[in-house]
Structure formats: C-alpha cells, structure tokens
Design a protein around this motif. Structure first.
Motif, PDB file in Angstrom:
ATOM      1  N   MET A 109      11.944   2.568   6.334  1.00 42.21           N
ATOM      2  CA  MET A 109      11.306   1.265   6.184  1.00 42.21           C
ATOM      3  C   MET A 109      10.146   1.081   7.164  1.00 42.21           C
ATOM      4  SD  MET A 109      14.487  -1.297   5.269  1.00 42.21           S
ATOM      5  CE  MET A 109      15.738  -0.615   6.368  1.00 42.21           C
ATOM      6  N   GLN A 110      10.322   1.565   8.381  1.00 41.96           N
ATOM      7  CA  GLN A 110       9.256   1.424   9.373  1.00 41.96           C
ATOM      8  C   GLN A 110       8.023   2.223   8.965  1.00 41.96           C
ATOM      9  OE1 GLN A 110       8.998  -0.522  11.898  1.00 41.96           O
ATOM     10  NE2 GLN A 110      11.056  -1.195  12.364  1.00 41.96           N
ATOM     11  N   LEU A 111       8.226   3.430   8.467  1.00 43.22           N
ATOM     12  CA  LEU A 111       7.077   4.268   8.107  1.00 43.22           C
ATOM     13  C   LEU A 111       6.501   3.874   6.749  1.00 43.22           C
ATOM     14  CD1 LEU A 111       5.249   6.643   8.837  1.00 43.22           C
ATOM     15  CD2 LEU A 111       6.895   8.163   7.728  1.00 43.22           C
ATOM     16  N   ASN A 112       7.353   3.835   5.725  1.00 43.75           N
ATOM     17  CA  ASN A 112       6.854   3.621   4.370  1.00 43.75           C
ATOM     18  C   ASN A 112       6.357   2.193   4.153  1.00 43.75           C
ATOM     19  OD1 ASN A 112       8.074   6.127   4.245  1.00 43.75           O
ATOM     20  ND2 ASN A 112       9.176   5.727   2.351  1.00 43.75           N
ATOM     21  N   VAL A 113       7.052   1.227   4.737  1.00 45.39           N
ATOM     22  CA  VAL A 113       6.738  -0.176   4.498  1.00 45.39           C
ATOM     23  C   VAL A 113       5.864  -0.764   5.606  1.00 45.39           C
ATOM     24  CG1 VAL A 113       7.724  -2.493   4.274  1.00 45.39           C
ATOM     25  CG2 VAL A 113       8.808  -0.553   3.108  1.00 45.39           C
ATOM     26  N   VAL A 114       6.388  -0.759   6.836  1.00 45.42           N
ATOM     27  CA  VAL A 114       5.708  -1.473   7.917  1.00 45.42           C
ATOM     28  C   VAL A 114       4.374  -0.820   8.267  1.00 45.42           C
ATOM     29  CG1 VAL A 114       5.856  -2.238  10.313  1.00 45.42           C
ATOM     30  CG2 VAL A 114       7.876  -2.364   8.835  1.00 45.42           C
ATOM     31  N   SER A 115       4.358   0.498   8.452  1.00 39.55           N
ATOM     32  CA  SER A 115       3.097   1.129   8.857  1.00 39.55           C
ATOM     33  C   SER A 115       2.069   1.073   7.736  1.00 39.55           C
ATOM     34  CB  SER A 115       3.322   2.580   9.293  1.00 39.55           C
ATOM     35  OG  SER A 115       3.410   3.476   8.206  1.00 39.55           O
ATOM     36  N   THR A 116       2.516   1.188   6.487  1.00 40.94           N
ATOM     37  CA  THR A 116       1.576   1.093   5.362  1.00 40.94           C
ATOM     38  C   THR A 116       0.956  -0.293   5.301  1.00 40.94           C
ATOM     39  OG1 THR A 116       2.806   2.751   4.098  1.00 40.94           O
ATOM     40  CG2 THR A 116       1.307   1.319   2.871  1.00 40.94           C
ATOM     41  N   ALA A 117       1.785  -1.328   5.437  1.00 37.41           N
ATOM     42  CA  ALA A 117       1.259  -2.691   5.394  1.00 37.41           C
ATOM     43  C   ALA A 117       0.347  -2.973   6.579  1.00 37.41           C
ATOM     44  CB  ALA A 117       2.415  -3.693   5.364  1.00 37.41           C
ATOM     45  N   ALA A 118       0.741  -2.518   7.765  1.00 40.63           N
ATOM     46  CA  ALA A 118      -0.065  -2.761   8.963  1.00 40.63           C
ATOM     47  C   ALA A 118      -1.423  -2.086   8.867  1.00 40.63           C
ATOM     48  CB  ALA A 118       0.681  -2.270  10.203  1.00 40.63           C
ATOM     49  N   LEU A 119      -1.430  -0.817   8.459  1.00 37.68           N
ATOM     50  CA  LEU A 119      -2.699  -0.102   8.357  1.00 37.68           C
ATOM     51  C   LEU A 119      -3.536  -0.623   7.195  1.00 37.68           C
ATOM     52  CD1 LEU A 119      -1.515   3.508   9.230  1.00 37.68           C
ATOM     53  CD2 LEU A 119      -3.127   2.110  10.544  1.00 37.68           C
ATOM     54  N   MET A 120      -2.892  -1.037   6.118  1.00 34.50           N
ATOM     55  CA  MET A 120      -3.644  -1.636   5.021  1.00 34.50           C
ATOM     56  C   MET A 120      -4.390  -2.881   5.492  1.00 34.50           C
ATOM     57  SD  MET A 120      -2.326  -3.077   1.300  1.00 34.50           S
ATOM     58  CE  MET A 120      -1.599  -1.523   0.816  1.00 34.50           C
ATOM     59  N   LYS A 121      -3.711  -3.693   6.277  1.00 30.15           N
ATOM     60  CA  LYS A 121      -4.355  -4.904   6.786  1.00 30.15           C
ATOM     61  C   LYS A 121      -5.531  -4.555   7.696  1.00 30.15           C
ATOM     62  CE  LYS A 121      -1.740  -8.444   7.673  1.00 30.15           C
ATOM     63  NZ  LYS A 121      -2.220  -9.591   6.843  1.00 30.15           N
ATOM     64  N   LEU A 122      -5.333  -3.589   8.594  1.00 31.32           N
ATOM     65  CA  LEU A 122      -6.402  -3.199   9.516  1.00 31.32           C
ATOM     66  C   LEU A 122      -7.590  -2.598   8.764  1.00 31.32           C
ATOM     67  CD1 LEU A 122      -4.165  -1.615  12.294  1.00 31.32           C
ATOM     68  CD2 LEU A 122      -5.554  -3.688  12.543  1.00 31.32           C
ATOM     69  N   VAL A 123      -7.298  -1.676   7.851  1.00 29.31           N
ATOM     70  CA  VAL A 123      -8.353  -1.002   7.092  1.00 29.31           C
ATOM     71  C   VAL A 123      -9.127  -1.991   6.227  1.00 29.31           C
ATOM     72  CG1 VAL A 123      -8.765   0.611   5.185  1.00 29.31           C
ATOM     73  CG2 VAL A 123      -7.282   1.289   7.093  1.00 29.31           C
ATOM     74  N   LEU A 124      -8.417  -2.830   5.499  1.00 27.66           N
ATOM     75  CA  LEU A 124      -9.086  -3.744   4.579  1.00 27.66           C
ATOM     76  C   LEU A 124      -9.835  -4.844   5.308  1.00 27.66           C
ATOM     77  CD1 LEU A 124      -6.454  -4.003   1.717  1.00 27.66           C
ATOM     78  CD2 LEU A 124      -8.632  -2.776   1.694  1.00 27.66           C
TER      79      LEU A 124
END
Length: 261
Positions: A109-124
């Motif tokens: 959950m930390q890798l697939n969900v949290v890090s994906t959402a966090a990096l998506m927010k930063l990138v976008l």
C-alpha cells in the motif's frame, strides 16, 4: 545533464517494465532521472547511458516519505522542466489475505498507493504550472477485478486506476496528458518477489516487458488516456472484465492466483 533534451522521470527502473520504459525514453531522445530502491539501479543506469542519454540515478525507497522527498529533491535540483514521468514502481504478494504478513501488505500500500499518489501530485503540480508535460502511470489489468489470493495488490491497482481516471477528468482542459498503462501478466521478477511462481498465473504465458513498455510510451506520446498492453489475450481479458460480475472475476482470479502443490 544537457538542457537541449527533454527530461523524463522513471520509477521502478532497475529492471522489468520500468527499465524498458526508461530505454524507450532514451530511444525517443530523453535524458533521465531513474529511481529504484535496490542496488541494481546503478547497473541499469550504466546500460541506459550507453545510448547517449544523461542519466541521474536516485536509489531511494519510495515506501517511505523520506524516499519520496529524496527523489523529488533530486529532480528539482536539476533545474530543468520535467517533460515526462512514468510512475511505475510497484510490488505484490500472493496468498490468502488472512495469511499474508501485515507488514508486507502495508509495504504494498505504501509503494503502490501512497508513493504513486504523492509523486503524481508533485509531478502534476509542476507540469500544470507550465501547462505542459506527459505522465504515464502503471496500473494493471488487475485493477479491473477483485484479486482473490492477491487481494491487497489488486485493490492497490484499483486505487491507482481510479485516481488516474479522476485526475484525467480534472485536467481535461489542460495541455498536460495522463496515460494509464494496464499490463497483464508480464515476464519480470514480479511473480518471484510475490511468491507466486507456483500459481497458474506464475506458470502461465506472459507478455514481454519490452512490448509492454513500447505500447506504454507510444500511448504516452500520443496523449492517449489508456493502453492495455500488450497481447491480444490481455486486451480480450480487459474487455471481458467490463461485463463480467465481480463474483465471477474474483473466482477467476482465485483459480489463477491460488498456490498449487
């Protein structure tokens, strides 16, 4: 890095689909920032540089907030716009939900969900500020069905797919594009790491990571919302999952993912 080439970020880039995505970016003229948590990242970066790209390797564990911050700080330190990103890092674990270790479930959950959402927010946030950029998110055909005997993994990919589609709609009037890459079983280290080599899925036919990555980058560059990669069998399964009831899909996943003697 030279500032005459576009810059792309790839997570989970030490092997498998992530490494092949990075290769595709290089072949399309990009410089790279590549990330993984394992020591194989340096070897991958060395191979990528042989094709003429400038490659910054950031070994960081995206299961932790510190790892996410470390990676994004290195991206920003380059002082260059991020033209594309492929958020690909992910892990899974086979077995019945009541039997799997909670610490492992939490890592998924930390890798697939949290890090994906966090990096998506930063990138976008960075891309929409410039109104330019392309984002590829590695989802999975697993996102379309309940995952008996890999319940947390499939649920994590359902989150990723739902989040991606929602943000696509929010940014529909922007020049920034978001593409969901939805592979089926792929010939990578995933099944060994997930302890699923004895399952029907682990033993069954798999697509090549090269084909999956090629389809993904082609869709990204074309600005497509979704690509199911790579074989006709995977495309047929995704189409079938649109009409099958969840109970049937869960039973099918059980057949493929339950460990065999």
């Amino acid at each position: 890095m030279t500032d005459t080439k576009p810059l792309a970020l790839v997570t989970g880039a030490s092997s498998g689909i992530g490494f092949e995505l990075a290769k595709q970016f290089v072949q399309h003229g990009y410089d790279l920032v590549v990330n993984a948590e394992d020591a194989g990242l340096e070897q991958a970066a060395t191979l990528l540089r042989t094709d003429g790209a400038e490659v910054t390797a950031v070994q960081a564990d995206l299961r932790t907030p510190q790892g996410i911050e470390q990676l994004w700080t290195r991206v920003q330190a380059l002082g260059r716009p991020l033209d594309a990103a492929a958020l690909n890092a992910g892990v899974g674990e086979g077995g019945a939900f009541i039997d799997t270790d909670w610490a492992k479930d939490l890592e998924i959950m930390q890798l697939n969900v949290v890090s994906t959402a966090a990096l998506m927010k930063l990138v976008l946030t960075e891309m929409t500020r410039r109104n330019a950029g392309r984002l590829l998110v590695t989802s999975s055909i697993a996102s379309t069905q309940p995952g008996s005997y890999q319940a947390v993994y499939n649920a994590s990919k359902s989150f990723v797919q739902s989040l991606t589609e929602a943000v696509q709609d929010e940014l529909k009037d922007s020049a920034v594009t978001i593409t969901s890459l939805m592979p089926g079983p792929t010939d990578t280290h995933f099944f060994a790491r997930a302890h699923m080599l004895t399952t029907g899925m682990g033993k069954g036919p798999k697509d090549s990571p090269e084909d999956v990555a090629r389809h993904g980058i082609e869709a990204l560059l074309a600005g497509e919302k979704k690509v199911v990669a790579a074989s006709l069998a995977v495309k047929a399964q995704e189409a079938l999952n649109r009409v099958l009831p969840d109970s049937v899909k869960a039973a099918g996943n059980r057949v493929l993912a339950k460990p065999r003697d």
